[in-house]
Motif scaffolding. Structure first.
Motif, PDB file in Angstrom:
ATOM      1  N   GLN A 128     -21.317  -9.301 -11.388  1.00  0.00           N
ATOM      2  CA  GLN A 128     -21.035 -10.679 -10.944  1.00  0.00           C
ATOM      3  C   GLN A 128     -19.833 -10.664  -9.994  1.00  0.00           C
ATOM      4  N   TYR A 129     -19.533 -11.838  -9.411  1.00  0.00           N
ATOM      5  CA  TYR A 129     -18.432 -11.918  -8.451  1.00  0.00           C
ATOM      6  C   TYR A 129     -17.162 -11.262  -8.991  1.00  0.00           C
ATOM      7  N   PRO A 130     -16.542 -10.437  -8.179  1.00  0.00           N
ATOM      8  CA  PRO A 130     -15.198  -9.965  -8.528  1.00  0.00           C
ATOM      9  C   PRO A 130     -14.172 -10.969  -8.000  1.00  0.00           C
ATOM     10  N   PRO A 131     -12.883 -10.786  -8.285  1.00  0.00           N
ATOM     11  CA  PRO A 131     -11.879 -11.646  -7.652  1.00  0.00           C
ATOM     12  C   PRO A 131     -12.011 -11.570  -6.129  1.00  0.00           C
ATOM     13  N   MET A 132     -11.734 -12.683  -5.470  1.00  0.00           N
ATOM     14  CA  MET A 132     -11.990 -12.781  -4.030  1.00  0.00           C
ATOM     15  C   MET A 132     -11.269 -11.696  -3.228  1.00  0.00           C
ATOM     16  N   ARG A 133     -10.056 -11.349  -3.622  1.00  0.00           N
ATOM     17  CA  ARG A 133      -9.290 -10.333  -2.873  1.00  0.00           C
ATOM     18  C   ARG A 133      -9.623  -8.902  -3.281  1.00  0.00           C
ATOM     19  N   GLY A 134     -10.549  -8.751  -4.227  1.00  0.00           N
ATOM     20  CA  GLY A 134     -10.916  -7.404  -4.663  1.00  0.00           C
ATOM     21  C   GLY A 134     -10.490  -7.159  -6.100  1.00  0.00           C
ATOM     22  N   LEU A 135     -11.146  -6.203  -6.761  1.00  0.00           N
ATOM     23  CA  LEU A 135     -10.805  -5.870  -8.143  1.00  0.00           C
ATOM     24  C   LEU A 135      -9.351  -5.386  -8.200  1.00  0.00           C
ATOM     25  N   PRO A 136      -8.580  -5.876  -9.173  1.00  0.00           N
ATOM     26  CA  PRO A 136      -7.193  -5.388  -9.303  1.00  0.00           C
ATOM     27  C   PRO A 136      -7.128  -3.860  -9.391  1.00  0.00           C
ATOM     28  N   ASP A 137      -8.091  -3.243 -10.086  1.00  0.00           N
ATOM     29  CA  ASP A 137      -8.072  -1.769 -10.188  1.00  0.00           C
ATOM     30  C   ASP A 137      -8.216  -1.113  -8.826  1.00  0.00           C
ATOM     31  N   LEU A 138      -9.078  -1.682  -7.987  1.00  0.00           N
ATOM     32  CA  LEU A 138      -9.270  -1.086  -6.661  1.00  0.00           C
ATOM     33  C   LEU A 138      -8.038  -1.320  -5.786  1.00  0.00           C
ATOM     34  N   ARG A 139      -7.490  -2.514  -5.854  1.00  0.00           N
ATOM     35  CA  ARG A 139      -6.284  -2.768  -5.039  1.00  0.00           C
ATOM     36  C   ARG A 139      -5.160  -1.820  -5.449  1.00  0.00           C
ATOM     37  N   ALA A 140      -5.023  -1.595  -6.750  1.00  0.00           N
ATOM     38  CA  ALA A 140      -3.982  -0.665  -7.224  1.00  0.00           C
ATOM     39  C   ALA A 140      -4.297   0.762  -6.757  1.00  0.00           C
ATOM     40  N   ALA A 141      -5.585   1.120  -6.774  1.00  0.00           N
ATOM     41  CA  ALA A 141      -5.973   2.477  -6.367  1.00  0.00           C
ATOM     42  C   ALA A 141      -5.685   2.688  -4.874  1.00  0.00           C
ATOM     43  N   ILE A 142      -5.931   1.671  -4.072  1.00  0.00           N
ATOM     44  CA  ILE A 142      -5.664   1.767  -2.623  1.00  0.00           C
ATOM     45  C   ILE A 142      -4.152   1.944  -2.399  1.00  0.00           C
ATOM     46  N   ARG A 143      -3.355   1.153  -3.125  1.00  0.00           N
ATOM     47  CA  ARG A 143      -1.892   1.282  -2.976  1.00  0.00           C
ATOM     48  C   ARG A 143      -1.440   2.671  -3.401  1.00  0.00           C
ATOM     49  N   GLY A 144      -2.023   3.183  -4.489  1.00  0.00           N
ATOM     50  CA  GLY A 144      -1.647   4.518  -4.963  1.00  0.00           C
ATOM     51  C   GLY A 144      -1.993   5.590  -3.940  1.00  0.00           C
ATOM     52  N   TYR A 145      -3.167   5.469  -3.346  1.00  0.00           N
ATOM     53  CA  TYR A 145      -3.610   6.453  -2.343  1.00  0.00           C
ATOM     54  C   TYR A 145      -2.644   6.464  -1.150  1.00  0.00           C
ATOM     55  N   TYR A 146      -2.254   5.279  -0.686  1.00  0.00           N
ATOM     56  CA  TYR A 146      -1.357   5.236   0.472  1.00  0.00           C
ATOM     57  C   TYR A 146       0.065   5.670   0.110  1.00  0.00           C
ATOM     58  N   ALA A 147       0.457   5.441  -1.156  1.00  0.00           N
ATOM     59  CA  ALA A 147       1.783   5.932  -1.573  1.00  0.00           C
ATOM     60  C   ALA A 147       1.770   7.463  -1.557  1.00  0.00           C
ATOM     61  N   ARG A 148       0.691   8.060  -2.083  1.00  0.00           N
ATOM     62  CA  ARG A 148       0.608   9.528  -2.168  1.00  0.00           C
ATOM     63  C   ARG A 148       0.450  10.170  -0.803  1.00  0.00           C
ATOM     64  N   THR A 149      -0.429   9.618   0.024  1.00  0.00           N
ATOM     65  CA  THR A 149      -0.800  10.323   1.249  1.00  0.00           C
ATOM     66  C   THR A 149       0.052   9.919   2.452  1.00  0.00           C
ATOM     67  N   GLN A 150       0.601   8.694   2.444  1.00  0.00           N
ATOM     68  CA  GLN A 150       1.335   8.243   3.629  1.00  0.00           C
ATOM     69  C   GLN A 150       2.722   7.702   3.304  1.00  0.00           C
ATOM     70  N   GLY A 151       3.133   7.821   2.036  1.00  0.00           N
ATOM     71  CA  GLY A 151       4.470   7.371   1.649  1.00  0.00           C
ATOM     72  C   GLY A 151       4.682   5.867   1.795  1.00  0.00           C
ATOM     73  N   LEU A 152       3.610   5.084   1.737  1.00  0.00           N
ATOM     74  CA  LEU A 152       3.753   3.629   1.899  1.00  0.00           C
ATOM     75  C   LEU A 152       3.989   2.973   0.541  1.00  0.00           C
ATOM     76  N   ASP A 153       4.924   2.042   0.509  1.00  0.00           N
ATOM     77  CA  ASP A 153       5.237   1.325  -0.724  1.00  0.00           C
ATOM     78  C   ASP A 153       4.724  -0.104  -0.536  1.00  0.00           C
ATOM     79  N   LEU A 154       3.534  -0.384  -1.096  1.00  0.00           N
ATOM     80  CA  LEU A 154       2.862  -1.643  -0.789  1.00  0.00           C
ATOM     81  C   LEU A 154       2.838  -2.570  -1.999  1.00  0.00           C
ATOM     82  N   ALA A 155       3.024  -3.854  -1.762  1.00  0.00           N
ATOM     83  CA  ALA A 155       2.914  -4.855  -2.832  1.00  0.00           C
ATOM     84  C   ALA A 155       1.440  -5.106  -3.136  1.00  0.00           C
ATOM     85  N   ASP A 156       1.152  -5.499  -4.387  1.00  0.00           N
ATOM     86  CA  ASP A 156      -0.238  -5.769  -4.769  1.00  0.00           C
ATOM     87  C   ASP A 156      -0.845  -6.858  -3.879  1.00  0.00           C
TER      88      ASP A 156
END
Ligand code: GLN
Length: 377
Positions: free
Chosen positions: A52-80
């Motif tokens: 069924q519909y996820p939250p409009m901005r994306g699943l919290p787990d996926l948003r956290a995973a994207i932030r984690g990937y960019y922290a690891r690979t590009q040193g970016l510190d991103l807000a949720d």
């Protein structure tokens, strides 16, 4: 004023390849083994998570995973609140441009450019000014960029690694662009969908990593490119929270949300270790090396490229007419190999001397394509 939408060059060439039974090195999609871990994750998500519909901005787990990937690979510190999951990179580009461009705004586009940028700028009511990378090294035209900025200029669209030519923007160039953006109060939309597909060790630098640009830039990414699942259409836009909110407000009326089980699968995929990405890239690097070596042995001049799934041939240096449209038509009809003319990535003053080939294919397909191209010469 607005361009009449026409079939993309990718659709056109894939259609011709199907009709003629040609090998398709045109449109960029992998025909390599699809990661079984991801398919299993999607199957589990369909059966055990939600459809069924996820939250409009994306699943919290996926948003956290994207932030984690960019922290690891590009040193970016991103807000949720900085991440908006979209239905592919193209939707992220659309939602971002609809958020950034107001009627009458001027936007600088850099050629060669991906085909979606110009119609999206125009549909948002903007007008494009063009600057071009300088072949054959495709150096970034900082002087031309400065000259293209006028009183109505509001933003710049960048692409690194570049589709079609595979070159990347380095930190010094981005800092120089950042200085221009501060002086003229411009935003940057940076298409970084190829960031995970860099083969020569060049570090990927996002405008979000440049202090002058971090607050005024949008970064577009794509699971389709990082994990080789182009049909999943899971992408995202990342920006400072206020800007991300503007993008989310457009996303909600474009596609609203993005396939829930595939979001779960991509979130899981981001937990794969760095070694997985290394091995995945190594398979692609091998395919690239095979195509390049075969083309060079057959007398084609292949230009260096850091990233993407493509290499480009310099036609004149290969002893062919510098007319990419004619050569690509002949290649698909007479040699049975579909390619993409690089001039299709230009809105004005096209370079006609280069052809793009996609290397993400099995060895046997690449070998047969090389043999056909060698006979054609
Ligand atoms: N990104 C793909 C390419 O450059 C094409 C995507 C599409 O067909 N629109 O080949």
């Amino acid at each position: 004023m607005t361009q009449q939408p026409k079939t993309t060059v990718f659709e056109y060439m894939s259609g011709l390849a199907r009709e003629l039974g040609a090998i398709n090195l045109g449109q960029g999609f992998p025909e390599m083994e699809e990661p079984p871990e991801l398919i299993a994750a999607a199957q589990r998500a369909l059966a055990q998570r939600s459809n069924q519909y996820p939250p409009m901005r994306g699943l919290p787990d996926l948003r956290a995973a994207i932030r984690g990937y960019y922290a690891r690979t590009q040193g970016l510190d991103l807000a949720d609140e900085s991440v908006v999951v979209t239905s592919g990179g193209t939707e992220a580009l659309a939602a971002s441009l609809f958020a950034l461009v107001r009627p009458g705004d001027e936007v600088v586009l850099v050629q060669p450019l991906y085909d979606a940028y110009l119609p999206l700028v125009e549909w948002a009511g903007g007008t494009a000014r063009f600057v071009s990378l300088t072949p054959p090294d495709w150096t970034f035209p900082l002087d031309a960029l400065a000259a293209a900025i006028g009183p109505r200029t509001r933003g710049i669209v960048l692409n690194t690694p570049n589709n079609p030519v595979g070159t990347m923007l380095d930190r010094a160039t981005l800092e120089a662009i950042g200085a221009l953006c501060e002086t003229h109060d411009l935003w940057v939309l940076c298409d970084e969908v190829w960031e995970g597909m860099v083969f020569d060790g060049t570090p990927h630098v996002s405008p979000l990593a440049i202090p002058a640009l971090a607050g005024r830039s949008v970064k577009v990414g794509s699971a389709g490119k990082i994990f080789s699942m182009t049909g999943w259409k899971v992408g995202w836009a990342v920006a400072a929270p206020e800007l991300a909110a503007q993008i989310a407000a457009r996303h909600q009326f474009l596609t609203f949300t993005t396939a829930t089980p595939l979001q779960w699968a991509v979130a899981e995929a981001f937990a794969l270790p760095a070694a997985w990405h290394r091995d995945h890239r190594a398979r692609y690097a091998k395919a690239k090396a095979r195509l390049v070596a075969g083309l060079e042995a057959a007398g084609f001049a292949v230009l260096p490229a850091s990233g993407t799934w493509f290499v480009t041939i310099d036609l004149a240096a290969s002893g062919l007419p510098a007319d990419d449209l004619a050569v690509s038509e002949r290649l698909v009809r007479e040699a049975g190999v579909a390619s993409i003319p690089v001039s299709a990535f230009y809105a004005e003053a096209p370079e006609r001397g280069y052809l793009r080939l996609c290397f993400t294919k099995p060895d046997a397909v690449l070998d047969e394509a090389i043999a056909r191209l060698a006979r054609f010469r």
